[in-house]
Design an enzyme around this catalytic site. Sequence first.
Site, PDB file in Angstrom:
ATOM      1  N   SER A 224      51.662  10.830  55.926  1.00  0.00           N
ATOM      2  CA  SER A 224      51.690   9.584  56.701  1.00  0.00           C
ATOM      3  C   SER A 224      52.039   9.765  58.169  1.00  0.00           C
ATOM      4  CB  SER A 224      52.698   8.617  56.089  1.00  0.00           C
ATOM      5  OG  SER A 224      52.306   8.322  54.776  1.00  0.00           O
TER       6      SER A 224
ATOM      7  N   GLU B 142      77.856  63.752  66.768  1.00  0.00           N
ATOM      8  CA  GLU B 142      76.532  64.022  66.206  1.00  0.00           C
ATOM      9  C   GLU B 142      75.811  65.220  66.820  1.00  0.00           C
ATOM     10  OE1 GLU B 142      74.946  62.512  63.637  1.00  0.00           O
ATOM     11  OE2 GLU B 142      76.769  61.341  63.222  1.00  0.00           O
TER      12      GLU B 142
END
Lengths: 736, 145
Positions: free
Chosen positions: A428, A151
């Site tokens: 509940s 690169e």
Amino acid sequence: MVWQMDRAITKAFEGRRWDVPAHVYAQPLELYEGRQLGIGELEAALVQLGYRKRAKADAPGTYARSRAAIELMSRPFRFWDEAQPALDAFVRFDNDRIASLQNAARRVSVPILRLDPLLVGSLFPGVVEDRLVTAPDEVPELLRVSLLVVEDRRFFDHFGIDIRGIARAAWVNIKTGQLRQGGSTLTQQLVKSYFLSNTRSLRRKFTEAIMAVLLERRYGKDELLNAYINEIYLGQDGARALHGFALASRYHFGRPLGELDISQVALLVAMVKGPGFYDPRRHPGRALERRNLVLAQLAQAGEISAETAAAEKKKGLGLASKPVRGASYYPAFMALVRNQLATDFDKADLAQAGLQVFTSLDPLAQLRAERALSEGIARLEKTVPPGLEGALVVTSVNGAEVLAAVGGRDPAFDGFNRVQNARRPIGSLIKPFVYLAGIESGRYHLASPVEDAPVSLPQESGEDWAPQNYDKQFEGMMPLVRALAESRNLPAVRLGMATGVERVVSVLNKFGLDKNVSPFPSVLLGAVEMTPFEVAQLYNTFANNGSKTPLNTVRFVLDEQSQPLNRYALKLSQVSNPADVVQINAGLLTAMRRGTGKSARSRLPVGLEVAGKTGTTDDLRDSWFAGFSGDRLAVVWVGRDDNAPAGLSGAAGALTIWADLFARLPNKSLALDIGGSLRATWINYQSGLESDPDCGDTVPVPVPQEISLVAERGCEPGNGRGIGERALEWLKGKIG
Amino acid sequence: MNLKSMALCCGFTLSLAGCSALPAVTQPTPATGKEPAQEVAEQAAPLPAAGTSARSPAVAALLSKARSERQDGQPEKATVTLERALRIESRDPELWLELAGAAYEKEDFNASAEFAARAGRLAGNDEALRRKAEKLGRAARLQIE
């Protein structure tokens, strides 16, 4: 203009300083005789830790396995309390338990041995997302070299932009009449990646170039290269962007960067140019071709020999059989860790380099929890429309340590974390708090008669509120234990109104709910929103008989020199009378034996005693279950993100997942502390009258010593026989 | 499986786990004149009551380590060791009593009182231990006031 750019790029860079991240560890696996652990489980744990299998365990981090035994040599590790050298051990198994633990060389019994803990991730102050990040000393040299060769060959010579590179690119662009070549340096690519723009305008390029120069003025080359390795975009996993080589390595190969071979490093470097275009799973041919080009470049540059390059080129892509998302990636748990550290640490401490964070994560429990949730949801979707989501949190009872957290059906997806963020009515799940408030008032106990009959309450709006039972039936008078076990709504509302909704809310708060709840009557049926994490905190206080311990994910934080910075010591405060809470726990045990949790029996091991409660909300939107054994607690929520009906009750949905999980976790049976001010007796399940256990439909309950119960006619306890006589008869029956 | 064989099975599993199951502190297992279905047996099975267990070698080793750490004047180290032991066996009252002692030495009297109370509740039939726990709890509470 330039100073604005300077500020922007410095901020971006400083926001993601990767130099030495805080390492986060799971809890170490403790080996000791009697521990419930199968040989396969230990081997899986060793493999996860990266131990190598050999014929003989002769070096740290190796093991050997025979049919019923594992020989291993642990790695030396600096724990918070002591430095442990490499130790060898011989572990024999019998029936999924450790039968003996010995020193391998001398065959002397060893009482206990800690393995080095699994490194599960890294943390960065100021960074929201979680990434696998590599410190400079963990980056393989080959990766560094390959990036430079492929690169940016003049990386160490240029000042952020590479004039020669630009000139060459410009020449190509002019020749073709298109913007084809970038000539970008690594620094420019890094800048580009910070601002996530793919536009190829000249203006954009110009800004990037200036920023790259600015960045180079402030930071050294090594810092920049390391930032690049951790930052660069390397592909996409659904909605999750894969940034950095460490994560890409884990994702594609299922291995840490340091363990990759040359061809694998070359493949990752090959992908930088176009992560989508060279995606090795979607375009294997292209990816292979470009990888081989990288290998050739490396050979040309003299970084590897021509022979090595030729040999590496012959290899396949070496991908994991499927992308690795889970295993070492626990976003929901890491979010809890970050939360805890953020509240208890000041930023200066957290920003220190090289922190070591030792957590309570139990990798085995986490894996099972992930599986139980994703498999469970897939199973449920055979009966209800698809699109279900869920969350699951597992804690230890004593110590209240979070052992596992799963934020959704795709456990590795670092998106909406439902453990902490799904706020839903609990239905509940509220009932144990209602009944506890009643028992605490001194007016009720488990055998107290309560009425399952219509009730109508005036509301502020002027209309009456007339709640219903789940089955729309009325059962009349029943003992409190049955009303709780069968989750009858109307007795809970009646008892709650008689006791006072404020008292119920105050029980929630003292059990660990850290927010204000308006005491409307609808609270009595669970019209109060909580996250699974909050529910786990509240039920943990039940599991500890009314002793509250704040849920905890971090045990120790050490600094770079392994000196303790912070320790989260065991804290408890008794917030309710244990005798009152034990009665509720007996009710929750009854719920599992014969009430709303009964269907879990078929999934749980025979004889494992557990307590728990289902929760269902209006139109079956939310399916909840919270339950515990003697040493583990888990809360499961199943529902839909858009709050549409899930089509599942608590028992049909969340409970099945909870039970599957508990069947796979090592568990101790729940034991009730019935002593002092309580006595255990049997009552008739319908009438609540005291009864001989073998006479009619009976249920065992603890009741306060001072309460004298009326006996069921014809079923008087003992039937005149003494306790000793009955025990003897039982024994005879045993022998006969 | 009926009630009787289930009770036997429970005891057996416990002893395999390295714990000797003492008889339930509360009620003896009742005689059954009939052979009830498993479901009924499970429903009416006695409450699982806490018993005391024999100490495993791992916990014994950690307890003795913690004791010598306390003797060396290192209550914090002892605390860490005891918490490690409690992760293995959370119902051993001796561990809680030691932890209460270490907390007292660290002058963390609130924690000491809470740990001592836990030791006392888990003491079962061990009256001597219960008395020690009560004494320590009183001393810690005195310091708080």
